[in-house]
Scaffold this motif. Structure first.
Motif, short mmCIF file in Angstrom:
data_model
loop_
_atom_site.label_atom_id
_atom_site.label_comp_id
_atom_site.label_asym_id
_atom_site.label_seq_id
_atom_site.Cartn_x
_atom_site.Cartn_y
_atom_site.Cartn_z
N LYS A 53 0.74 -1.31 -0.01
CA LYS A 53 0.04 0.05 0.04
C LYS A 53 0.83 1.15 0.00
O LYS A 53 0.49 2.00 -0.75
CB LYS A 53 -0.98 -0.08 1.21
N VAL A 54 1.80 1.09 0.71
CA VAL A 54 2.74 2.34 1.01
C VAL A 54 3.51 2.76 -0.40
O VAL A 54 3.72 3.75 -0.88
CB VAL A 54 3.68 2.44 2.11
N LYS A 55 4.31 1.28 -1.12
CA LYS A 55 4.79 1.83 -2.48
C LYS A 55 3.88 2.25 -3.57
O LYS A 55 4.52 3.05 -4.11
CB LYS A 55 5.31 0.32 -2.94
N ASN A 56 2.71 1.76 -3.51
CA ASN A 56 1.77 2.15 -4.35
C ASN A 56 1.48 3.49 -4.13
O ASN A 56 1.20 4.57 -5.20
CB ASN A 56 0.45 1.30 -4.34
N ALA A 57 1.16 4.11 -2.92
CA ALA A 57 0.83 5.46 -2.67
C ALA A 57 1.89 6.35 -2.90
O ALA A 57 1.70 7.46 -3.51
CB ALA A 57 0.43 5.65 -0.97
N ILE A 58 3.07 5.93 -2.66
CA ILE A 58 4.43 6.83 -2.94
C ILE A 58 4.39 6.99 -4.47
O ILE A 58 4.85 8.16 -5.01
CB ILE A 58 5.80 6.36 -2.32
N LYS A 59 4.27 6.12 -5.21
CA LYS A 59 4.30 6.10 -6.65
C LYS A 59 3.35 7.16 -7.26
O LYS A 59 3.73 7.90 -7.93
CB LYS A 59 4.07 4.59 -7.26
N VAL A 60 2.14 6.82 -6.72
CA VAL A 60 0.96 7.82 -7.09
C VAL A 60 1.34 9.31 -6.92
O VAL A 60 1.34 10.46 -7.43
CB VAL A 60 -0.37 7.31 -6.70
N ALA A 61 1.66 9.41 -5.53
CA ALA A 61 2.04 10.81 -5.13
C ALA A 61 3.19 11.24 -5.93
O ALA A 61 3.18 12.71 -6.06
CB ALA A 61 2.48 10.73 -3.37
N SER A 62 4.12 10.63 -6.28
CA SER A 62 5.39 11.27 -7.22
C SER A 62 4.66 11.73 -8.36
O SER A 62 5.00 12.74 -9.13
CB SER A 62 6.30 9.95 -7.49
N GLU A 63 3.99 11.08 -8.96
CA GLU A 63 3.25 11.37 -10.23
C GLU A 63 2.28 12.59 -10.05
O GLU A 63 2.39 13.46 -10.71
CB GLU A 63 2.35 10.23 -10.66
N ILE A 64 1.58 12.89 -8.73
CA ILE A 64 0.74 13.92 -8.60
C ILE A 64 1.67 15.18 -8.48
O ILE A 64 1.51 16.45 -9.08
CB ILE A 64 0.13 13.84 -7.21
N SER A 65 2.81 15.20 -7.86
CA SER A 65 3.82 16.10 -7.75
C SER A 65 4.24 16.64 -8.89
O SER A 65 4.24 17.76 -8.88
CB SER A 65 4.85 15.82 -6.61
N TYR A 66 4.61 15.54 -9.88
CA TYR A 66 5.62 16.11 -10.91
C TYR A 66 4.56 16.72 -11.92
O TYR A 66 4.73 17.70 -12.33
CB TYR A 66 5.91 14.92 -11.65
N ALA A 67 3.14 16.24 -11.90
CA ALA A 67 2.08 17.05 -12.85
C ALA A 67 1.70 18.15 -12.47
O ALA A 67 1.59 19.29 -12.97
CB ALA A 67 0.75 15.92 -12.72
N GLU A 68 1.74 18.62 -11.04
CA GLU A 68 1.29 19.76 -10.25
C GLU A 68 2.64 20.96 -10.79
O GLU A 68 2.34 22.09 -11.12
CB GLU A 68 0.97 19.61 -8.82
N CYS A 69 3.58 20.37 -10.36
CA CYS A 69 4.89 21.38 -10.73
C CYS A 69 4.93 21.67 -12.12
O CYS A 69 5.24 22.80 -12.59
CB CYS A 69 6.21 20.38 -10.17
N GLU A 70 4.76 20.61 -13.05
CA GLU A 70 4.68 20.87 -14.46
C GLU A 70 3.74 21.94 -14.68
O GLU A 70 3.84 23.09 -15.47
CB GLU A 70 4.26 19.73 -15.20
N ARG A 71 2.29 21.73 -14.19
CA ARG A 71 1.32 22.83 -14.33
C ARG A 71 1.81 24.15 -13.98
O ARG A 71 1.57 25.26 -14.68
CB ARG A 71 0.07 22.50 -13.80
N VAL A 72 2.53 24.28 -12.92
CA VAL A 72 2.68 25.64 -12.37
C VAL A 72 3.78 26.27 -13.06
O VAL A 72 3.84 27.47 -13.46
CB VAL A 72 3.20 25.43 -10.82
#
Length: 417
Positions: free
Chosen positions: A314-333
């Motif tokens: 669960k933690v491995k999957n959550a970190i993977k998704v969180a990384s993608e969310i972070s990257y996408a938001e940084c790219e948008r900004v």
């Protein structure tokens, strides 16, 4: 020897911070500078001063100048070293000779509890401290103090071979050499001005062989000279016990301070936390109770947190998704604003220590800390921008997602480049 007033444990008691007796405070010239003035931690035996305190490390911890005993205790545990000092009283050093010392007492627990009540002065004795086995402390170099002289107390003056070798030095004709002078306690029992500390049954430790670069006795700080198989941390309340357990659990996870001092993890794992408030649960007479009487297995210590495989996944999957969310938001900004503003970094962090989620992050090597009170979370890839204004929004989104997905609070921490 089975005597009621003899104990196998020796205690270093912790009191609130008192700036009037702290040379780092009272030696500062407030009118000239806001910086600390270097103050000798020790002297070599030829009189050369030794400056060993890392001021930046002292300041980095953030201990308040009027911190209470609990705060001071937590800093000592974090540093892994009981700092040696000159035992200032009313602005005057009470340790003689070239070596500063760490002070302990051999008084049994019941006597110390009563003594702290009688003194009723938290600048001196409070029920917070660290207890060591006497035989291990002796092997580390600690010795009982010497109360008084066979002859007259006389301090070294100019022309004496001991003069200037330390902040305060006994005359060379007093019969105590420089290597043993740290043990001397001025005592005057027969005179009208009585000075008698013999009831404290004091021990002291000093770095006589100059083996350490820092000024103090290492106990959690790993070293090649000696180890302590177990220690007992004394606190006042049951609430303090939980606070200390979380604190040392965090140190165990950190493995070292942020200034590179590695911890002896075995000693941390074998740390017991005893609440004075909890003594009533033991079937012992409070007027005669000693640490020796208490079963260690009934005293709280660190417990290993077991992590289920499903939690790992669960933690491995959550970190993977969180990384993608972070990257996408940084790219948008970035696409909206560009790489603007000051350079810096943002981090996802959690302050939760004793949890299965945090332990899973540690086991997966996705969380790290250095005794700072929080854990840095490794999200993997980061968006290639130097701007804090670009980086921080992504980390905020990731922290919000992890909080919701893992059921544990995550937030952000940032710093300028």
């Amino acid at each position: 020897m089975s005597r009621h007033d003899i104990t196998d444990w020796i205690i270093h008691f912790v009191h609130k911070r008192n700036s009037e007796n702290d040379p780092l405070e009272f030696s500062r010239d407030w009118e000239e500078t806001m910086d600390y003035i270097e103050f000798p931690d020790n002297f070599k035996f030829d009189g050369e001063p030794m400056f060993q305190t890392d001021i930046h490390a002292e300041e980095a911890y953030g201990l308040e100048s009027d911190a209470g005993a609990m705060g001071v205790l937590k800093k000592i545990l974090h540093d892994g070293i009981i700092k040696s000092g000159w035992s200032y009283r009313n602005g005057n050093p009470t340790i003689y000779g070239p070596k500063s010392a760490v002070c302990f007492t051999e008084m049994p627990l019941y006597a110390l509890i009563e003594y702290s009540k009688d003194r009723n002065n938290d600048n001196y004795i409070e029920p917070y401290g660290i207890a060591f086995l006497k035989n291990e402390l002796f092997e580390a170099g600690a010795r009982p103090v010497i109360y008084g002289l066979s002859g007259i107390h006389r301090e070294a003056i100019k022309g004496d071979k001991h003069f200037g070798i330390g902040l305060r030095t006994l005359s060379s004709d007093c019969g105590i050499g420089l290597k043993e002078m740290y043990r001397y306690v001025y005592t005057s029992i027969k005179t009208h001005k009585r000075i008698d500390w013999t009831h404290e049954r004091e021990w002291r430790w000093a770095d006589l062989e100059e083996k350490f670069e820092f000024a103090g006795l290492p106990f959690y700080a790993d070293n090649d000279e000696f180890k302590f198989s177990k220690i007992i941390v004394l606190v006042k309340t049951n609430e303090d016990v939980q606070d200390i357990i979380e604190h040392i659990q965090h140190l165990y996870h950190s493995k070292s301070t942020n200034y590179g001092t590695e911890y002896n993890l075995t000693t941390i794992a074998n740390t017991y936390i005893l609440s004075i408030e909890e003594l009533s649960k033991f079937d012992k007479d409070p007027d005669t109770i000693k640490l020796d009487d208490l079963p260690l297995n009934a005293i709280p210590k660190l417990s290993k947190i077991k992590v289920k495989q499903e939690t790992i996944e669960k933690v491995k999957n959550a970190i993977k998704v969180a990384s993608e969310i972070s990257y996408a938001e940084c790219e948008r900004v970035f696409n909206e604003k560009g790489d603007v503003g000051g350079c810096g970094w943002a981090y996802v962090v959690t302050y939760v220590t004793n949890s299965e989620i945090t332990q899973a992050l540690i086991d997966l090597e996705l969380a790290s800390s250095y005794g700072t009170g929080y854990y840095y979370i490794d999200l993997g890839k980061s968006f290639p921008a130097q701007s804090l204004e670009v980086d921080e929004p992504g980390k905020i989104k990731a922290a919000e997602y992890l909080t919701k997905e893992l059921g544990q609070y995550f937030t952000t921490h940032w710093k300028w480049d």
